[in-house]
Design a protein around this motif. Structure first.
Motif, PDB file in Angstrom:
ATOM      1  N   VAL A 152       4.597  11.811   2.471  1.00 21.26           N
ATOM      2  CA  VAL A 152       4.088  10.862   3.125  1.00 21.26           C
ATOM      3  C   VAL A 152       4.617   9.684   2.563  1.00 21.26           C
ATOM      4  CG1 VAL A 152       1.705  10.041   3.677  1.00 21.26           C
ATOM      5  CG2 VAL A 152       2.087  12.381   3.555  1.00 21.26           C
ATOM      6  N   ALA A 153       4.347   9.317   1.268  1.00 15.55           N
ATOM      7  CA  ALA A 153       4.597   8.021   0.607  1.00 15.55           C
ATOM      8  C   ALA A 153       5.929   7.821   0.983  1.00 15.55           C
ATOM      9  CB  ALA A 153       4.655   8.277  -0.839  1.00 15.55           C
ATOM     10  N   LEU A 154       7.009   8.660   1.016  1.00 19.00           N
ATOM     11  CA  LEU A 154       8.577   8.365   1.561  1.00 19.00           C
ATOM     12  C   LEU A 154       8.561   7.864   2.961  1.00 19.00           C
ATOM     13  CD1 LEU A 154      11.487   8.556   1.146  1.00 19.00           C
ATOM     14  CD2 LEU A 154      11.553  10.873   1.744  1.00 19.00           C
ATOM     15  N   ILE A 155       7.812   8.461   3.903  1.00 23.50           N
ATOM     16  CA  ILE A 155       7.920   8.014   5.310  1.00 23.50           C
ATOM     17  C   ILE A 155       7.298   6.586   5.394  1.00 23.50           C
ATOM     18  CG2 ILE A 155       6.766   8.387   7.493  1.00 23.50           C
ATOM     19  CD1 ILE A 155       6.863  11.549   6.980  1.00 23.50           C
ATOM     20  N   ALA A 156       6.184   6.316   4.414  1.00 20.50           N
ATOM     21  CA  ALA A 156       5.461   4.978   4.561  1.00 20.50           C
ATOM     22  C   ALA A 156       6.422   3.979   4.028  1.00 20.50           C
ATOM     23  CB  ALA A 156       4.151   5.197   3.947  1.00 20.50           C
ATOM     24  N   THR A 157       7.041   4.176   3.023  1.00 23.95           N
ATOM     25  CA  THR A 157       8.036   3.204   2.230  1.00 23.95           C
ATOM     26  C   THR A 157       9.127   2.855   3.325  1.00 23.95           C
ATOM     27  OG1 THR A 157       7.515   4.242  -0.068  1.00 23.95           O
ATOM     28  CG2 THR A 157       9.427   3.051   0.445  1.00 23.95           C
TER      29      THR A 157
ATOM     30  N   ARG B  48      16.454   0.880  -1.705  1.00 20.52           N
ATOM     31  CA  ARG B  48      17.207   2.170  -1.610  1.00 20.52           C
ATOM     32  C   ARG B  48      16.913   2.954  -2.940  1.00 20.52           C
ATOM     33  NH1 ARG B  48      22.941   0.167   1.109  1.00 20.52           N
ATOM     34  NH2 ARG B  48      22.032  -0.430   3.019  1.00 20.52           N
ATOM     35  N   THR B  49      16.771   2.476  -4.054  1.00 16.96           N
ATOM     36  CA  THR B  49      16.673   3.106  -5.310  1.00 16.96           C
ATOM     37  C   THR B  49      15.263   3.956  -4.995  1.00 16.96           C
ATOM     38  OG1 THR B  49      17.883   1.467  -6.435  1.00 16.96           O
ATOM     39  CG2 THR B  49      16.577   2.869  -7.783  1.00 16.96           C
ATOM     40  N   LEU B  50      14.194   2.975  -4.669  1.00 13.07           N
ATOM     41  CA  LEU B  50      12.940   3.262  -4.609  1.00 13.07           C
ATOM     42  C   LEU B  50      13.048   4.804  -3.548  1.00 13.07           C
ATOM     43  CD1 LEU B  50       9.952   2.654  -5.700  1.00 13.07           C
ATOM     44  CD2 LEU B  50       9.641   1.720  -3.457  1.00 13.07           C
ATOM     45  N   VAL B  51      13.402   4.688  -2.532  1.00 10.35           N
ATOM     46  CA  VAL B  51      13.673   5.541  -1.326  1.00 10.35           C
ATOM     47  C   VAL B  51      14.306   7.021  -2.043  1.00 10.35           C
ATOM     48  CG1 VAL B  51      14.454   6.163   0.814  1.00 10.35           C
ATOM     49  CG2 VAL B  51      13.111   4.234   0.653  1.00 10.35           C
ATOM     50  N   THR B  52      15.479   6.501  -2.460  1.00 11.34           N
ATOM     51  CA  THR B  52      16.146   7.797  -3.191  1.00 11.34           C
ATOM     52  C   THR B  52      15.414   8.397  -4.269  1.00 11.34           C
ATOM     53  OG1 THR B  52      18.411   6.437  -3.003  1.00 11.34           O
ATOM     54  CG2 THR B  52      18.155   8.515  -4.380  1.00 11.34           C
ATOM     55  N   GLY B  53      14.618   7.956  -5.071  1.00 13.42           N
ATOM     56  CA  GLY B  53      13.748   8.513  -6.199  1.00 13.42           C
ATOM     57  C   GLY B  53      12.824   9.429  -5.335  1.00 13.42           C
ATOM     58  N   LEU B  54      11.864   8.768  -4.284  1.00 13.48           N
ATOM     59  CA  LEU B  54      11.187   9.709  -3.768  1.00 13.48           C
ATOM     60  C   LEU B  54      11.499  10.962  -2.904  1.00 13.48           C
ATOM     61  CD1 LEU B  54       8.906   6.762  -1.948  1.00 13.48           C
ATOM     62  CD2 LEU B  54       8.211   8.051  -3.754  1.00 13.48           C
ATOM     63  N   ALA B  55      12.746  10.770  -2.365  1.00 20.29           N
ATOM     64  CA  ALA B  55      13.339  11.940  -1.639  1.00 20.29           C
ATOM     65  C   ALA B  55      13.672  12.730  -2.642  1.00 20.29           C
ATOM     66  CB  ALA B  55      14.737  11.518  -0.826  1.00 20.29           C
TER      67      ALA B  55
ATOM     68  N   TRP C 110       0.715  -1.052   0.016  1.00 18.20           N
ATOM     69  CA  TRP C 110       0.079   0.011   0.013  1.00 18.20           C
ATOM     70  C   TRP C 110       0.762   1.261  -0.222  1.00 18.20           C
ATOM     71  CZ3 TRP C 110      -4.903  -0.113  -1.517  1.00 18.20           C
ATOM     72  CH2 TRP C 110      -5.557  -1.244  -1.277  1.00 18.20           C
ATOM     73  N   ALA C 111       1.783   1.257   0.889  1.00 16.86           N
ATOM     74  CA  ALA C 111       2.744   2.217   0.815  1.00 16.86           C
ATOM     75  C   ALA C 111       3.319   2.812  -0.735  1.00 16.86           C
ATOM     76  CB  ALA C 111       4.164   1.967   1.705  1.00 16.86           C
ATOM     77  N   VAL C 112       3.766   1.819  -1.460  1.00 12.48           N
ATOM     78  CA  VAL C 112       4.525   1.808  -2.842  1.00 12.48           C
ATOM     79  C   VAL C 112       3.308   2.190  -3.555  1.00 12.48           C
ATOM     80  CG1 VAL C 112       5.748   0.820  -4.723  1.00 12.48           C
ATOM     81  CG2 VAL C 112       6.329   0.369  -2.203  1.00 12.48           C
ATOM     82  N   ALA C 113       2.133   1.659  -3.601  1.00  9.18           N
ATOM     83  CA  ALA C 113       0.984   1.808  -4.234  1.00  9.18           C
ATOM     84  C   ALA C 113       0.425   3.543  -4.439  1.00  9.18           C
ATOM     85  CB  ALA C 113      -0.284   1.017  -4.040  1.00  9.18           C
ATOM     86  N   PHE C 114       0.337   3.812  -3.036  1.00  9.95           N
ATOM     87  CA  PHE C 114       0.165   5.213  -3.021  1.00  9.95           C
ATOM     88  C   PHE C 114       1.219   6.282  -3.527  1.00  9.95           C
ATOM     89  CE2 PHE C 114       0.754   8.983  -0.417  1.00  9.95           C
ATOM     90  CZ  PHE C 114      -0.315   9.730  -0.510  1.00  9.95           C
TER      91      PHE C 114
ATOM     92  N   PRO D 233      10.338  -3.668   3.252  1.00 10.97           N
ATOM     93  CA  PRO D 233      11.346  -4.330   3.892  1.00 10.97           C
ATOM     94  C   PRO D 233      12.366  -4.268   2.865  1.00 10.97           C
ATOM     95  CG  PRO D 233       9.875  -5.912   3.073  1.00 10.97           C
ATOM     96  CD  PRO D 233       9.227  -4.776   2.787  1.00 10.97           C
ATOM     97  N   ASP D 234      13.638  -4.650   3.406  1.00 11.01           N
ATOM     98  CA  ASP D 234      14.860  -4.604   2.284  1.00 11.01           C
ATOM     99  C   ASP D 234      14.653  -6.094   1.257  1.00 11.01           C
ATOM    100  OD1 ASP D 234      15.919  -2.323   3.174  1.00 11.01           O
ATOM    101  OD2 ASP D 234      17.109  -3.480   4.900  1.00 11.01           O
ATOM    102  N   LEU D 235      14.824  -5.666   0.077  1.00 13.49           N
ATOM    103  CA  LEU D 235      14.669  -6.674  -0.734  1.00 13.49           C
ATOM    104  C   LEU D 235      15.901  -7.289  -1.424  1.00 13.49           C
ATOM    105  CD1 LEU D 235      11.622  -5.271  -2.780  1.00 13.49           C
ATOM    106  CD2 LEU D 235      11.517  -6.934  -1.274  1.00 13.49           C
ATOM    107  N   PRO D 236      16.120  -8.316  -1.578  1.00 14.34           N
ATOM    108  CA  PRO D 236      17.565  -8.787  -1.905  1.00 14.34           C
ATOM    109  C   PRO D 236      17.831  -8.246  -3.302  1.00 14.34           C
ATOM    110  CG  PRO D 236      15.806 -10.797  -2.449  1.00 14.34           C
ATOM    111  CD  PRO D 236      15.236  -9.365  -1.507  1.00 14.34           C
TER     112      PRO D 236
END
Length: 573
Positions: A180-185, A82-89, A19-23, A190-193
């Motif tokens: 908001v999406a960044l905080i939820a992510t 980390r890639t996702l979080v960096t992009g959101l930030a 849900w965090a990523v979908a938002f 979780p960390d993915l391999p």
């Protein structure tokens, strides 16, 4: 673990990570349509020309295009989260800076930074949702498609409402929602391999040496040239305020979403990918020519823009699937190479359109856009054989056409089996067990075919399961059946995006092995999707030379025919 028998697992019953990523996806898909309603207001408030304002698109899309070449390498080194979080930030920071600046040049520059964040986000969001979803990939794709539709449709509406307050509103709105999406992510995903192999940053460029991928990429470049010419310049001749522009582009977005998710697969299954794209590009050229000829009539422009949403929705879906069909390289690499050419076309178009409009009049950029749509047709035609062969000849296009991989002990020759097709979802075991009872009743062996699809949505493609995960699913079924004394063999059916092609491939396989019956279970996507024209089940039913039945754990098998498919579409569960 299975869901209770007779109850399909809801695709919306997902972990918080999904849900965090979908938002975040909803907000990301808002990004382009969000600024359309404020383009005239920006020009007026900042004393800028339309050609200067158009650079908001150019800087954003060109940086996104170049970044697409490297995001696979970045993700393979630091991981998807980390890639996702960096992009959101990055999006949060640069969207806020764009709202805070007081010059058009500042907005153009900060939109470029926004484009970098967008590339990092969109390249990994689908893969993260698929990896984090519960109950198999079907629910994940439903959520991703829902996010796509909401973002495209709601973006212009929100942009119009916030833009009615101030042109800064949409920028600050995106920054706040993405925060908001960044905080939820950060909190829930979780960390993915990381991938076992690091992707080369040059891999997307090297992939363009393949004729099929290059042809489809150039076609997409021409298509996006026309598309972003319309998106960047159509608001001006409409002569509407921000709120009214938001409503117009919301209507456009609803058609884009509906035709992308619901109508494109049905048209593809009925007529084939290439013919639909030919007709679609011609339709877009006509719509663009109507805008050019009627550029002084706001009503003509408004109606033409809304209607174009239907063509754009079909084109976005089928172009990506065409790329995946003809490309002999890994899906993420093909997606990055295609995205590079696609966004380059979208980025250059507004800049050139602005120069043309300044030097001539506003109709000329639209006529050029119509010409690029028309030019895309012969470009696509030059790769027609490659695309047609990939769709119809699995022998010559093995890497991308639906393929079958045996698992376990080979089936005994001469025995006519019951073939059961099942995906990765909560009721898979119950469906296989129901098919096993059917096979026992008619004294036939059972063949379990695990259907594994590559998810293709917009310009993104993601493998929904690894080879090991798919094999483990089949092995688990075989082990359970063996413990019950049921003779069974297994296959993995791998397809790319086109569910109908996978259904036809299974029908061919069933004919080759002399199957007595093919069994399918209820899809978690619901009856409207499962039994629609262009679906796996519909294509299988039409192509099969033996009986196809729908098995429910607690009900008698139901034969599937053209008539029963229509009845099942109308049922609600």
């Amino acid at each position: 673990m299975s869901a209770p028998r007779g109850q399909a697992a809801s695709p919306f019953r997902q972990p918080k990570a999904v849900w965090a990523v979908a938002f975040a996806c909803v907000i990301s898909f808002m990004g382009i349509g969000l600024v359309d309603p404020i383009l005239p207001a920006l020009a007026e408030s900042l004393d800028a020309t339309p050609s200067q304002v158009s650079l908001l698109f150019s800087s954003y899309l060109i940086v996104t295009a170049v970044a697409m070449l490297f995001v696979g390498w970045v993700s393979s080194r630091i991981g998807a989260k980390r890639t996702l979080v960096t992009g959101l930030a990055v999006i949060v920071v640069f969207a806020a800076l764009a709202g805070a600046t007081g010059s058009i040049n500042g907005i153009v520059g900060f939109r470029a930074g926004w484009g970098l964040g967008n590339a990092l986000f969109i390249a990994t969001s689908l893969a993260v949702i698929v990896a984090s979803a519960s109950g198999g990939f079907s629910g994940a794709i439903i959520l991703y498609e829902t996010a796509l539709g909401l973002g495209i449709a709601v973006g212009p509406l929100l942009g119009g409402e916030l833009g009615g307050i101030s042109w800064r509103g949409p920028f600050f709105g995106v920054a706040a929602l993405m925060a908001v999406a960044l905080i939820a992510t950060l909190a829930f995903v979780p960390d993915l391999p990381r991938p076992k192999r690091v992707t080369s940053p040059l891999a997307p460029l090297k992939a363009l040496r393949h004729r099929g991928l290059l042809t489809m990429g150039i076609m997409a470049l021409l298509y996006n040239w026309g598309f972003f010419t319309m998106l960047g310049y159509a608001p001006y001749p409409m002569e509407l305020d921000a709120h009214e522009l938001g409503l117009v582009f919301t209507g456009w977005g609803l058609l884009v979403a509906a035709f992308s998710v619901f109508f494109a697969p049905r048209l593809q299954a009925r007529y084939g990918t290439a013919p639909v794209l030919y007709a679609n590009l011609l339709g877009l050229a006509v719509v663009m020519a109507v805008i050019a000829a009627g550029v002084t009539d706001p009503t003509t422009v408004i109606v033409a823009v809304v209607v174009s949403g239907a063509f754009i929705g079909v084109n976005n879906t089928l172009t990506t699937q065409a790329v995946m069909l003809v490309s002999p390289v890994e899906r993420p690499v093909a997606s990055s190479a295609y995205g590079f050419l696609r966004f380059i076309g979208g980025g250059l178009a507004p800049y050139v359109a602005g120069k043309l409009a300044d030097a001539t009049d506003l109709s000329v950029p639209f006529y050029l856009g119509a010409a690029t749509f028309l030019l895309a047709i012969p470009v696509l035609a030059s790769g027609h054989r490659l695309l047609g062969r990939a769709e119809t000849d699995p022998g010559e296009a093995a890497p991308v056409s639906p393929t079958l991989t045996p698992v376990g002990t080979p089936a005994a020759t001469g025995a006519s089996p019951v073939v059961v097709a099942v995906g990765s979802h909560h009721e898979a075991a119950a469906v296989v067990d129901a098919a096993a009872r059917l096979a026992r009743d008619i004294s036939s062996p059972l063949e379990v075919v695990h259907v594994r699809q590559t998810a293709v949505v917009e310009e993104q493609a993601a493998d929904t399961e690894t080879d090991a995960e798919a094999e483990a699913s089949v092995t688990a079924h075989l082990d359970r059946l063996g413990g019950l004394g049921v003779a069974a063999t297994g296959q993995i059916l791998t397809g790319v995006g086109d569910h109908a092609a996978a259904g036809r491939a299974l029908a061919r396989h069933a004919a080759e092995v002399g199957a007595r019956t093919i069994a399918v279970g209820r899809s978690p996507r619901g009856p409207l999707t499962q039994f629609a024209d262009g679906s796996f089940t519909s294509a299988l039913t039409h192509a099969a030379t033996c009986t196809v039945v729908l098995v429910d754990p607690d009900e008698e098998p139901r034969p599937l025919t053209v008539r029963s498919l229509t009845e099942l579409r109308a049922e609600t569960r």
